[in-house]
Scaffold this motif. Structure first.
Motif, mmCIF file in Angstrom:
data_model
loop_
_atom_site.group_PDB
_atom_site.id
_atom_site.type_symbol
_atom_site.label_atom_id
_atom_site.label_comp_id
_atom_site.label_asym_id
_atom_site.label_seq_id
_atom_site.Cartn_x
_atom_site.Cartn_y
_atom_site.Cartn_z
ATOM 1 N N THR A 1 -14.922 -4.539 -4.013
ATOM 2 C CA THR A 1 -14.025 -4.672 -2.853
ATOM 3 C C THR A 1 -14.761 -4.732 -1.526
ATOM 4 O O THR A 1 -14.185 -5.095 -0.524
ATOM 5 C CB THR A 1 -13.089 -3.449 -2.740
ATOM 6 N N HIS B 1 -15.247 0.091 3.406
ATOM 7 C CA HIS B 1 -14.202 0.373 4.409
ATOM 8 C C HIS B 1 -12.802 -0.004 3.934
ATOM 9 O O HIS B 1 -12.025 -0.602 4.679
ATOM 10 C CB HIS B 1 -14.500 -0.368 5.728
ATOM 11 N N GLN B 2 -12.480 0.344 2.698
ATOM 12 C CA GLN B 2 -11.174 -0.006 2.162
ATOM 13 C C GLN B 2 -10.201 1.160 2.277
ATOM 14 O O GLN B 2 -10.577 2.316 2.096
ATOM 15 C CB GLN B 2 -11.311 -0.385 0.680
ATOM 16 N N THR B 3 -8.945 0.842 2.531
ATOM 17 C CA THR B 3 -7.925 1.885 2.497
ATOM 18 C C THR B 3 -7.471 2.061 1.042
ATOM 19 O O THR B 3 -7.598 1.131 0.232
ATOM 20 C CB THR B 3 -6.696 1.496 3.331
ATOM 21 N N PRO B 4 -6.928 3.223 0.711
ATOM 22 C CA PRO B 4 -6.402 3.422 -0.652
ATOM 23 C C PRO B 4 -5.363 2.352 -1.003
ATOM 24 O O PRO B 4 -5.303 1.901 -2.150
ATOM 25 C CB PRO B 4 -5.771 4.812 -0.578
ATOM 26 N N GLU B 5 -4.578 1.940 -0.020
ATOM 27 C CA GLU B 5 -3.555 0.925 -0.268
ATOM 28 C C GLU B 5 -4.195 -0.393 -0.701
ATOM 29 O O GLU B 5 -3.748 -1.031 -1.662
ATOM 30 C CB GLU B 5 -2.709 0.691 0.992
ATOM 31 N N GLN B 6 -5.231 -0.790 0.012
ATOM 32 C CA GLN B 6 -5.921 -2.035 -0.351
ATOM 33 C C GLN B 6 -6.497 -1.954 -1.757
ATOM 34 O O GLN B 6 -6.432 -2.912 -2.530
ATOM 35 C CB GLN B 6 -7.074 -2.306 0.636
ATOM 36 N N ILE B 7 -7.062 -0.805 -2.085
ATOM 37 C CA ILE B 7 -7.708 -0.649 -3.386
ATOM 38 C C ILE B 7 -6.669 -0.709 -4.513
ATOM 39 O O ILE B 7 -6.843 -1.429 -5.493
ATOM 40 C CB ILE B 7 -8.496 0.678 -3.433
ATOM 41 N N SER C 1 -3.709 -1.974 -4.530
ATOM 42 C CA SER C 1 -3.073 -3.273 -4.656
ATOM 43 C C SER C 1 -4.033 -4.307 -5.264
ATOM 44 O O SER C 1 -3.644 -5.109 -6.114
ATOM 45 C CB SER C 1 -2.550 -3.640 -3.269
ATOM 46 N N ALA C 2 -5.298 -4.242 -4.883
ATOM 47 C CA ALA C 2 -6.280 -5.158 -5.465
ATOM 48 C C ALA C 2 -6.469 -4.876 -6.954
ATOM 49 O O ALA C 2 -6.604 -5.800 -7.760
ATOM 50 C CB ALA C 2 -7.611 -5.041 -4.732
#
Lengths: 324, 560, 133
Positions: C39, C42-48, C50-51
């Protein structure tokens, strides 16, 4: 409507991604599912993005997603990365550049590994597109692997093909060699603030002139995209790119070329399906019985030639099945 | 270095005899390894002899301390005049918490301050940003506004103590806070001294603390250099850092080469953009190296760095002022050499690494605490780390003479070899069009990733050893007390921030942010406007958001 | 030939950019024959979360060196659950003091690997514990 079909058509990401995986992994049940879905496919507009490694394909894709979302179009992205021929593993890194869209329900990014396919896509790409079409994505962007080989499989899948070039990489020659000149509907000269930009633009323009002596039909435009890090100017250029792609789409419809391309696509799909339904099961069977190895042995020791072997296999499998 | 014909002949003859003896002995007693190499995998020979340094021109390549090429040190008197600065990197929780730790360190004999900020501050976010979830005060001190900053430096004599701030994308903002704090305390800017790290290139290359793209990032750095040259003459406006490059897994040579090439890029940018003569600012450029576990390699790296920078400044930029030719550097012992397993062993590692930094001639030193691989350093651990420096300085006698290893066949030969290899990298990056271009191509990032991967494989294969990790492993662990930052600290910080937002003059804030925006668009120097904005209690993120808006945001390209 | 490949995601939640371990691990996973989605930092938990769902991975490996794991790791697990993807295994690594292990296990993190863990041991753990969906 079958419940799976219903859910995928309603945009269920989990099921869609799982089905794409089943296709990648060649699970037998995947074919059956695609059969059911097929009636709901064919309505999306498909953009192919190809070009050498480091040309900035993922960054362009990311920017295109943003531009399309501004127009409320839903977007599916298939990003293809190479499988290591040594380990069978792959690092799927394209989506890194698209992660800012991860939380946007209107965007579905799915990475695919080539798994040995040589044409710049994955064997699963065609059906993965079908899945995204069934999900109702307005636009599907297919980003090829970009290892600089003969990446022309994309023309069998996309309506418009964007070829991305970068100055100073000797791309002009590579492009011709790889046959990319013929497949490009829109050219992007990316990172067009670098030395060599003018030269690349000139050479490209003169090549295009040569190619279109009769001056009829679609003239692939060249979009010069500067530094992605000048937000204002970059966004303008992406808007121009999006416009050119849209113009090309319109041209396809109005000129009747779209039906030609759809025909070509259908032929390719038949080809793929034949391979999946006829060839692969046979090879699988031969492998499981050990016959494949013994054929290989025979060829290796020159006791037989590959054509004779193939004819023998054909006789045993296809002809026998015909009679049944 | 010159050896008489007689000596050389004797050396060649004796070496030949020795080699025969070795070959005989090897038949029965093979060596422990087929190949001996540094932690960076540079091959090391069995023996170094006069032949290895015969070609060195003493006057040109070695010389004396305080004279070109400064191989042996910038200062004529070395540590006999003054020890390096004992500068422990510290920051935790709230500004008040960190202020307490600073006073403790000064009481215990530390001679300079060094600030660790938490990640939201490092990345230009306020403590109440959703991005700051779980991070506030964790890895350093949380600073949102000038009020936090004033609490941080409460009771610190800003005209006496120098302060280093490890801050990169928002360096303009934090430095503006320091300047504003000095003004409020009545200390003239000309009297304050310290360092802002302010080295964005190594962030793109290695540490990944980034905000805006490379080009505008370098522009902001040049702003600080210009402002410093004019108003804050005792401030080091960039600390060109190899530390993080090394921590990301580079070799020593890569650290050396990429750091110096970054330095070249900054000098070129200031000259081009600000039209400043090189001697007007070059003396305020400082460096920051890693001291890793391979003792001799580190010493040679630091010596080579000094000589290379002097050559670069003189030959490439035509600097005339001797101070422009000095490579002054801070050193930190290698965090990545420490182990969570058997943590007390880390004291030993840090001692060796600190000794290498001293023999390499550092101007300033942070010694890691034994618990830093697990958490922020506890008071006890940090005290041991500080005492390590004091023992080395005042008990061991290693600082009695300057550059004591000079003239060693091995040291001079390895110094030369590292320099040569580093020049190759620098030439390669020059050919790519400079460091920004090389970064866009992913060149330094990939070189480092490859080196890191290779080292990891060597570790897995047992070719490289980390005691307690892949050899002498024991289940019998001595646990150490860990420092924990309570969640309440974040909550309190957010409350303070909200109070400030309520009570400040929001029109003045808006105006000063607009001023920064216009200045960015015009390409003028942002520093005076940043000082104005922080004095009006604009928050860190508010200013950084203006940068993001005008310059765009840089995202991890995640190259493999 | 039908073959279920193991798909994993290496993700870096939070603001720290210390990606040496994550990147080395991603490469190592590839060399172990996995398909690895990375990924970036600097990822948010939401981004992770969903990805992870979009990529249909079997496992998410979280790497955090900033001390924010106590907030971020459980959040990823929770989001996956909310999105009906509790079958995606989440493991974590980085600078994680042992005293935090119980609360992380409690929150649904299945394994924790700290500095010095051999890469082979992580690959082994995955091969033993992950049955591809």
């Amino acid at each position: 409507m079958d419940s799976l079909v219903k859910k995928i058509c309603a945009g269920d990401v989990r099921l869609a991604s799982r089905l794409i995986r089943d296709i990648e992994d060649k699970l037998p049940e995947a074919k059956a599912k695609i059969k059911k879905l097929y009636a709901y496919t064919g309505k999306s507009f498909i953009i192919g993005i190809t070009g050498a490694p480091g040309a900035g394909k993922s960054t362009l894709t990311d920017a295109l997603i943003a531009a399309l979302r501004k127009k409320n179009k839903t977007v599916g992205v298939l990003a293809v990365d190479p499988t290591s021929p040594f380990t069978g593993g792959a690092i799927l890194g394209d989506r890194i550049r698209m992660q800012r869209h991860a939380e946007d329900a209107g965007v579905f990014v799915r990475s695919l590994a080539t798994r040995g396919a040589l044409g710049g896509l994955s064997h699963a790409a065609g059906d993965a597109i079908h899945v995204m079409e069934a999900m109702g994505k307005d636009i599907i962007i297919v980003e090829t692997v970009g290892i600089g080989q003969q990446e022309i499989d994309i023309i069998n899948h996309a309506h418009s093909v964007v070829v991305v070039l970068v100055p100073g990489m000797g791309d002009e020659i590579q492009t011709m060699k790889a046959g990319l000149m013929e497949i490009a509907d829109v050219f992007v000269v990316n990172k067009a603030n670098r030395p060599g930009t003018n030269q690349l633009q000139t050479e490209l323009a003169s090549m295009l002139n040569l190619a279109s002596k009769n001056g009829k039909g679609w003239q692939p435009p060249i979009v010069m995209v500067g530094d992605a890090f000048e937000p204002g100017a970059f966004a303008e250029k992406i808007a121009e790119l999006e416009r050119k792609i849209e113009e090309h789409h319109k041209y396809l419809i109005e000129s009747g070329k779209l039906t030609e391309r759809m025909h070509r696509k259908a032929m390719a799909e038949i080809n793929d399906a034949l391979s999946a339904c006829l060839l692969e099961p046979v090879i699988q069977k031969l492998a499981s019985t050990g016959e494949l190895d013994s054929f290989a042995e025979k060829i290796k020791s020159r006791k037989a030639d590959p054509y004779t072997v193939a004819e023998e296999i054909a006789k045993n499998y296809f002809i026998r099945q015909d009679k049944k | 270095m010159y050896f008489s014909d007689k000596t050389r002949k004797a050396s060649l003859r004796l070496t030949e005899e020795w080699e025969k003896d070795v070959q005989t002995s090897l038949k029965d007693n093979p060596e422990q390894k087929t190949r001996f190499s540094t932690v960076s995998d540079m091959e090391i020979k069995r023996l170094y002899t006069p032949e290895d340094i015969h070609g060195i021109n003493f006057e040109k390549d070695v010389g004396v301390p305080g004279k070109f090429p400064y191989l042996r040190g910038n200062q004529a008197t070395g540590y006999r005049g003054r020890y390096w600065t004992f500068r422990m990197f510290s920051g935790m929780g709230s500004a008040q918490d960190t202020n307490r730790r600073w006073h403790m360190l000064l009481r215990e004999g530390q001679t300079g301050l060094s600030t660790a900020f938490d990640f939201p501050t490092l990345m230009g976010y306020d403590s109440d940003s959703p991005k700051a979830l779980g991070e506030v005060g964790k890895c350093g001190v949380a600073i949102d506004t000038l009020e936090d900053f004033l609490a941080l430096v409460e009771g610190i004599p800003l005209d006496e103590v120098t302060t280093s701030m490890t801050i990169n994308p928002p360096a303009t903002v934090l430095w503006a806070m320091y300047c504003a704090a000095a003004q409020i305390k009545g200390v003239p800017l000309a009297k304050i001294g310290g360092t802002i790290q302010n080295d964005m290139l190594k962030e793109f290359i290695a540490q990944k603390t980034f905000m805006c793209p490379p080009e505008p990032s370098v522009k902001l750095i040049s702003d600080t250099v210009e402002f410093g040259a004019e108003h804050v003459p005792r401030w080091n406006t960039i600390s060109i850092s190899g530390y993080h490059i090394r921590e990301a897994g580079s070799t020593a040579v890569q650290e050396l080469a990429f750091t110096l090439r970054d330095g070249i890029e900054y000098v070129e940018d200031v000259i081009r953009r600000k039209k400043l003569p090189v001697d007007d600012f070059a003396a305020r450029l400082s460096f920051f190296f890693n001291s890793h576990i391979d003792f001799f390699e580190e010493i040679c790296k630091m010596r080579a760095a000094r000589r290379m920078w002097a050559k670069i400044m003189r030959n490439r930029f035509g600097a005339k002022n001797p101070r422009s030719l000095w490579l002054r550097f801070h050193t930190q012992t290698a965090g990545c050499s420490l182990t969570a397993q058997q943590p007390y062993n880390n004291v030993v590692r840090t001692t060796i690494e600190a000794l290498a930094a001293i023999l390499g001639g550092t101007q300033s030193l942070h010694t890691n605490s034994l618990d830093e691989v697990l958490c922020l350093p506890s008071e006890h651990a940090v005290e041991i780390a500080l005492r390590t420096q004091q023992i080395l300085a005042e008990e061991t006698g290693v600082a009695n003479t300057i550059d004591p290893l000079a003239g060693s066949y091995f040291i001079e030969s390895l110094t030369n070899e590292m320099e040569e290899k580093a020049w190759e990298y620098i030439e390669k990056i020059d050919a790519m069009g400079g460091m920004v271009a090389a970064i866009e191509k992913g060149f330094p990032q990939m070189e480092i990733a490859d080196a890191a991967y290779k080292f990891q494989h060597q570790l897995e294969a047992g070719e490289k050893i980390m005691v307690g990790v892949n050899k002498y492993v024991t289940d019998n662990q001595h646990t150490i007390p860990l420092v924990e930052i309570e969640e309440r600290i974040g909550e309190e910080q957010i409350k303070r921030l909200k109070d400030i937002r309520r009570k400040r003059d929001s029109r003045a804030v808006k105006k000063s942010l607009d001023d920064i925006r216009n200045t960015c668009k015009k390409g003028d120097n942002v520093m005076p406007y940043c000082i104005e904005a922080v004095r009006n209690l604009a928050t860190l993120q508010e200013i950084c958001d203006v940068y993001r808006e005008v310059y765009g945001e840089y995202k991890d390209p995640g190259l493999f | 030939m039908p073959e279920r490949k193991i798909r994993v995601m290496v993700a870096k939640p939070g603001l720290d950019g210390h990606d040496r371990g994550a990147r080395v691990l991603a490469r190592y996973f590839r060399d172990a024959g996995f398909e690895v989605v990375y990924t970036g930092c600097h990822q948010t938990p939401e981004q992770i979360a969903s990805a992870a769902i979009q990529e249909d991975v079997d496992l998410v490996g979280l790497s955090c060196l900033s001390g924010a794991h106590r907030a971020l790791f459980p959040k990823v697990v929770q989001l996956l659950r909310e999105k009906g993807a509790s079958d995606i295994t989440v493991i974590g690594g980085g600078i994680i003091p042992e005293q935090d292990f119980p609360m992380l296990y409690e929150a649904g993190i299945k394994a924790i690997f700290t500095p010095g863990a051999s890469l082979d041991s992580i690959v082994e753990w995955i091969k033993t514990n992950i049955k591809p969906h």
